[in-house]
Design an enzyme around this catalytic site. Structure first.
Site, PDB file in Angstrom:
ATOM      1  N   HIS A 189      -3.543   8.569  -7.227  1.00 55.76           N
ATOM      2  CA  HIS A 189      -2.278   8.080  -6.664  1.00 55.76           C
ATOM      3  C   HIS A 189      -1.744   6.967  -7.542  1.00 55.76           C
ATOM      4  CE1 HIS A 189      -5.619   5.867  -4.838  1.00 55.76           C
ATOM      5  NE2 HIS A 189      -4.825   4.807  -4.834  1.00 55.76           N
ATOM      6  N   GLU A 227     -10.124   2.587  -4.219  1.00 54.70           N
ATOM      7  CA  GLU A 227     -10.844   2.752  -2.947  1.00 54.70           C
ATOM      8  C   GLU A 227     -10.736   4.168  -2.410  1.00 54.70           C
ATOM      9  OE1 GLU A 227      -9.155  -0.228  -0.406  1.00 54.70           O
ATOM     10  OE2 GLU A 227     -10.181  -1.858  -1.470  1.00 54.70           O
TER      11      GLU A 227
HETATM   12  P1  5GP Z   1      -6.621   2.275  -4.250  1.00 52.12           P
HETATM   13  O1  5GP Z   1      -7.325   0.972  -4.025  1.00 52.12           O
HETATM   14  O2  5GP Z   1      -7.553   3.449  -4.055  1.00 52.12           O
HETATM   15  O3  5GP Z   1      -5.883   2.324  -5.561  1.00 52.12           O
HETATM   16  O4  5GP Z   1      -5.473   2.346  -3.175  1.00 52.12           O
HETATM   17  C1  5GP Z   1      -5.650   2.929  -1.927  1.00 52.12           C
HETATM   18  C2  5GP Z   1      -4.540   2.411  -1.049  1.00 52.12           C
HETATM   19  O5  5GP Z   1      -4.481   3.210   0.100  1.00 52.12           O
HETATM   20  C3  5GP Z   1      -4.764   0.969  -0.580  1.00 52.12           C
HETATM   21  O6  5GP Z   1      -3.708   0.141  -1.050  1.00 52.12           O
HETATM   22  C4  5GP Z   1      -4.788   1.092   0.949  1.00 52.12           C
HETATM   23  O7  5GP Z   1      -4.112   0.034   1.590  1.00 52.12           O
HETATM   24  C5  5GP Z   1      -4.100   2.422   1.188  1.00 52.12           C
HETATM   25  N1  5GP Z   1      -4.536   3.107   2.388  1.00 52.12           N
HETATM   26  C6  5GP Z   1      -5.819   3.239   2.837  1.00 52.12           C
HETATM   27  N2  5GP Z   1      -5.843   3.966   3.958  1.00 52.12           N
HETATM   28  C7  5GP Z   1      -4.560   4.316   4.233  1.00 52.12           C
HETATM   29  C8  5GP Z   1      -3.954   5.079   5.285  1.00 52.12           C
HETATM   30  O8  5GP Z   1      -4.600   5.594   6.197  1.00 52.12           O
HETATM   31  N3  5GP Z   1      -2.603   5.218   5.244  1.00 52.12           N
HETATM   32  C9  5GP Z   1      -1.854   4.649   4.257  1.00 52.12           C
HETATM   33  N4  5GP Z   1      -0.536   4.836   4.320  1.00 52.12           N
HETATM   34  N5  5GP Z   1      -2.394   3.930   3.252  1.00 52.12           N
HETATM   35  C10 5GP Z   1      -3.724   3.772   3.227  1.00 52.12           C
END
Ligand code: 5GP
Length: 110
Positions: free
Chosen positions: A101, A96
């Site tokens: 990361h 997302e």
């Molecule tokens: P992805 O789905 O891209 O691998 O993971 C993105 C992660 O970022 C998600 O687990 C989501 O909960 C986290 N996330 C999104 N916005 C924020 C934020 O503003 N602060 C923090 N600490 N985590 C976030």
């Protein structure tokens, strides 16, 4: 830095987040919507979209992420109980935030 990249804004402290770790290459903070008792995000400061976008020069960033994961697991007290590491890659892989990361999940009672 990419415009409108949330993790670039967090790295640059434009969006507040408590860092559990920071050095010249990485920051680590807790996921805002945790999927485990311990859910950390290990984030290179360099804005790389995903694993798909790694260049040859980036291999140290990726290997360093795993070394950092080992240290963060220890710091969070989940190294012995165990943990999972995950990269989501692109939308179909659940990504997302398009800034590389590594998720670290742990702390379950088993
Ligand atoms: P992805 O789905 O891209 O691998 O993971 C993105 C992660 O970022 C998600 O687990 C989501 O909960 C986290 N996330 C999104 N916005 C924020 C934020 O503003 N602060 C923090 N600490 N985590 C976030």
């Amino acid at each position: 830095m990419s415009d409108n990249c949330l993790f670039c804004k967090i790295v640059n402290r434009e969006v507040p987040s408590e860092f559990l770790y920071e050095d010249e290459t990485y920051v680590v903070f807790r996921d805002i919507n945790p999927h485990a008792p311990v859910h950390l995000l290990l984030v290179p400061k360099k804005c790389i979209r995903s694993i798909n976008d790694l260049k040859d020069d980036d291999h140290k960033i990726v290997s360093g992420l795993f070394m950092l994961a080992k240290e963060m697991a220890k710091q969070e007290g989940v190294n012995n109980s165990g943990y999972k590491l995950l990269f989501n890659v692109e939308k179909g892989g659940g990504q997302e935030i398009f800034h590389l990361h590594l998720h670290l999940f742990g702390g379950w009672k088993r």
